[in-house]
Write an enzyme that holds these catalytic residues in place. Structure first.
Site, PDB file in Angstrom:
ATOM      1  N   ARG A  50      45.610  18.408 -10.068  1.00 56.90           N
ATOM      2  CA  ARG A  50      45.642  19.492 -11.060  1.00 56.90           C
ATOM      3  C   ARG A  50      45.813  20.867 -10.417  1.00 56.90           C
ATOM      4  O   ARG A  50      46.370  21.768 -11.023  1.00 56.90           O
ATOM      5  CB  ARG A  50      44.353  19.460 -11.891  1.00 56.90           C
ATOM      6  N   HIS A 182      35.365   1.113   2.477  1.00 57.97           N
ATOM      7  CA  HIS A 182      35.709   1.485   3.860  1.00 57.97           C
ATOM      8  C   HIS A 182      34.879   0.735   4.902  1.00 57.97           C
ATOM      9  O   HIS A 182      35.245   0.671   6.057  1.00 57.97           O
ATOM     10  CB  HIS A 182      35.670   3.003   4.062  1.00 57.97           C
ATOM     11  N   LYS A 186      35.663  -1.118   9.152  1.00 53.22           N
ATOM     12  CA  LYS A 186      34.936  -0.836  10.403  1.00 53.22           C
ATOM     13  C   LYS A 186      35.083  -2.016  11.363  1.00 53.22           C
ATOM     14  O   LYS A 186      34.856  -3.162  10.978  1.00 53.22           O
ATOM     15  CB  LYS A 186      33.448  -0.573  10.108  1.00 53.22           C
ATOM     16  N   ASP A 239      25.955   3.386  -5.172  1.00 53.83           N
ATOM     17  CA  ASP A 239      26.740   4.055  -4.133  1.00 53.83           C
ATOM     18  C   ASP A 239      26.889   3.194  -2.872  1.00 53.83           C
ATOM     19  O   ASP A 239      27.936   3.217  -2.227  1.00 53.83           O
ATOM     20  CB  ASP A 239      26.050   5.390  -3.773  1.00 53.83           C
ATOM     21  N   HIS A 244      29.004  -1.604  -0.102  1.00 52.04           N
ATOM     22  CA  HIS A 244      28.906  -1.765   1.358  1.00 52.04           C
ATOM     23  C   HIS A 244      27.918  -2.868   1.757  1.00 52.04           C
ATOM     24  O   HIS A 244      28.211  -3.712   2.596  1.00 52.04           O
ATOM     25  CB  HIS A 244      28.487  -0.449   2.019  1.00 52.04           C
TER      26      HIS A 244
END
Ligand code: BG6
Length: 501
Positions: A50, A182, A186, A239, A244
């Site tokens: 934007r 992510h 690793k 989160d 994870h």
């Protein structure tokens, strides 16, 4: 998993191009790929966001995002282009479509497209629908590909994840969907597979007959930084644990796959996730602890409490710490408790998996009880000081027969000092470019992970769901120790920097 070859020609469309994730992770990762010769001559980027930037503004940001990058990166950046517009506006996608066609013609991108959704999660469905409406989900030419890379969080519960999947699957087949976690990028997370399946000595003892308990810790010393607004809608369970922790847990505890490819590995991960017991609401309360940091001291610096962070409600009940006791109900792991914990503003940044083995049944050494000797423990340190430690008993030199716990260390950095450690983002971006989905999260994995965490979310929403404060710089609410103490266990306490337990 594909070797690190040159990616095919393609245009990468980054939605959220003016955002934090793009400049912190995506652009530096692309610079790494450029510098290491992994981008094709026909590689090009279109940024969409934007913010009213010009092509030149976007290029400047790309150069600034990778200050160490070499001349190859500068050459790649010259081809960057930018579309400013709302994600809900048809004009934005008209402009994008025109630019895509033009890019294909000018830069020889071969009609290959990857759409990277690095926006706020609320925009994911809108963008995918607009791409489909404009026909952008179809490759630019025959035999080419159109893929979509999606950042976490993928939904905020099972229903929203399923709804998002329906929208995505209406436009892209599952093998074109690359859901990022992510942690899977690793090196040390991938090394769990190498340790388990490239060695003969671990698998025979990797089960309930030898393992007493498993612990997974994802500790962070940082607070919520500038993401208070986002974090308020998430909390530690959404989160970190839903994604994870579940990834690390499934790689650690799954059955050996028959092939090291995307479908076989992910099939085994899903099988393991499906074996994790889903607790009743009462069990969920009983087997979990949630906490929130108050003001304290981290790394010698005074820090504010969560409720005083920017973007956080002064009476927020969002958890910044969570500990769970899980059970994997299958032949291999029946009866082995799995303790997981994660938190912000803990004393150290450390991610590790700990397998604690049974104690010896009896110690014949004079004056020594088996309980005094630490049980054998294998620690897989994901970060920092990546490596593996094995703790065992050894004789103390001298005439008496005294036994003491000692350890053997494998230091990843030292052992491979001549090797380049691949960062997570370049690795994952490159995999998406070559079409390797192994390290990406399949739809059934996401759904199962939501099923596992849902009972806690529901239980905590009830009055009395319980939120325990802990001072920043400590290892979370002390009550989290009780989760383990009830079974005669304790958190593994050799985390570097551990000051208070
Ligand atoms: C992200 C979370 O997914 O992972 C952040 O949203 C967290 O809150 C981060 O800080 C941790 O990643 P790492 O690689 O530093 O362990």
């Amino acid at each position: 998993m594909a070797p690190r070859s040159e990616a095919p020609p393609l245009v990468l469309v980054i939605f959220g191009a003016s955002g934090d994730l793009t400049s912190r992770k995506i652009l530096p990762a692309l610079a790494t790929l450029a510098d290491t010769g992994q981008l094709n001559e026909g590689f090009s980027v279109i940024g969409v966001a934007r913010t009213p930037w010009s092509d030149e503004d976007f290029r400047n940001v790309a150069i600034r995002a990778a200050p160490q990058a070499g001349p190859r990166w500068r050459r790649v950046v010259e081809r960057f282009r930018y579309v400013a517009g709302e994600y809900a506006a048809t004009e934005t996608f008209d402009a994008l479509k025109a630019l895509l066609d033009d890019t294909d013609r000018r830069f020889g991108t071969g009609g290959n497209r990857i759409y990277y959704l690095a926006t706020v999660p609320d925009a994911f469905a809108t963008i995918v629908e607009a791409l489909a409406k404009e026909g952008c989900n179809v490759p630019g030419s025959q035999g080419a590909f159109a893929r979509v890379v999606i950042e976490k969080p993928f939904g905020r519960d099972l229903a929203s994840a399923q709804a998002l999947d329906r929208t995505i699957h209406a436009a892209f087949d599952e093998d074109k969907v690359f859901r990022i976690d992510h942690y899977m990028g690793k090196e040390t997370v991938q090394n769990v597979l190498a340790l388990r399946f490239a060695n003969a000595i671990f698998e025979p003892i990797w089960n309930r007959r030898y393992v007493e308990q498993v612990q997974i810790t994802v500790a962070e010393s940082i607070g919520v930084e500038h993401r208070g607004g986002f974090y308020e809608t998430a909390g530690a369970l959404r989160d970190i644990v839903q994604n994870h922790v579940m990834q690390v847990l499934s790689l650690t505890m799954m059955e050996p796959p028959t092939h090291m490819d995307a479908e076989h590995i992910r099939d085994e991960k899903v099988k393991l996730l499906k074996a994790i017991a889903i607790p009743s609401p009462d069990e969920a309360v009983d087997r979990s602890v949630r906490g929130q940091y108050t003001a304290g001291v981290v790394d010698g610096q005074p820090v504010v409490g969560y409720r005083q962070e920017e973007g956080v409600a002064p009476d927020s009940t969002t958890e910044t710490y969570v500990a769970l006791r899980l059970a994997v109900e299958n032949w291999r792991w029946a009866g082995v408790p799995v303790y997981v914990r994660t938190g912000k503003r803990l004393p150290a940044r450390v991610t590790e998996v700990v397998l604690q083995f049974h104690r010896v049944p009896f110690l014949a050494f004079e004056g020594l009880m088996s309980r005094e000797l630490q049980p054998n423990t294998l620690v897989l340190r994901i970060q920092p000081n990546e490596g593996i430690e094995l703790h065992f008993g050894a004789k103390v030199p001298g005439e008496a027969f005294r036994v003491q716990s000692v350890s053997m260390h494998f230091d990843y950095g030292e052992a491979f000092s001549g090797e380049q450690f691949a960062d997570a983002y370049p690795r994952l971006l490159h995999d998406a470019m070559v079409g390797d989905t192994t390290l990406f999260i399949r739809t059934d994995e996401v759904e199962q992970a939501w099923r596992i965490v849902s009972p806690y979310l529901e239980a905590w929403a009830e009055p009395g769901g319980g939120l325990h404060p802990y001072p920043a710089g400590t290892w979370g609410p002390r009550i989290a120790n009780l989760l383990l103490e009830r079974s005669g266990n304790a958190w593994w306490d050799r985390v570097p920097g551990a000051t208070e337990r």
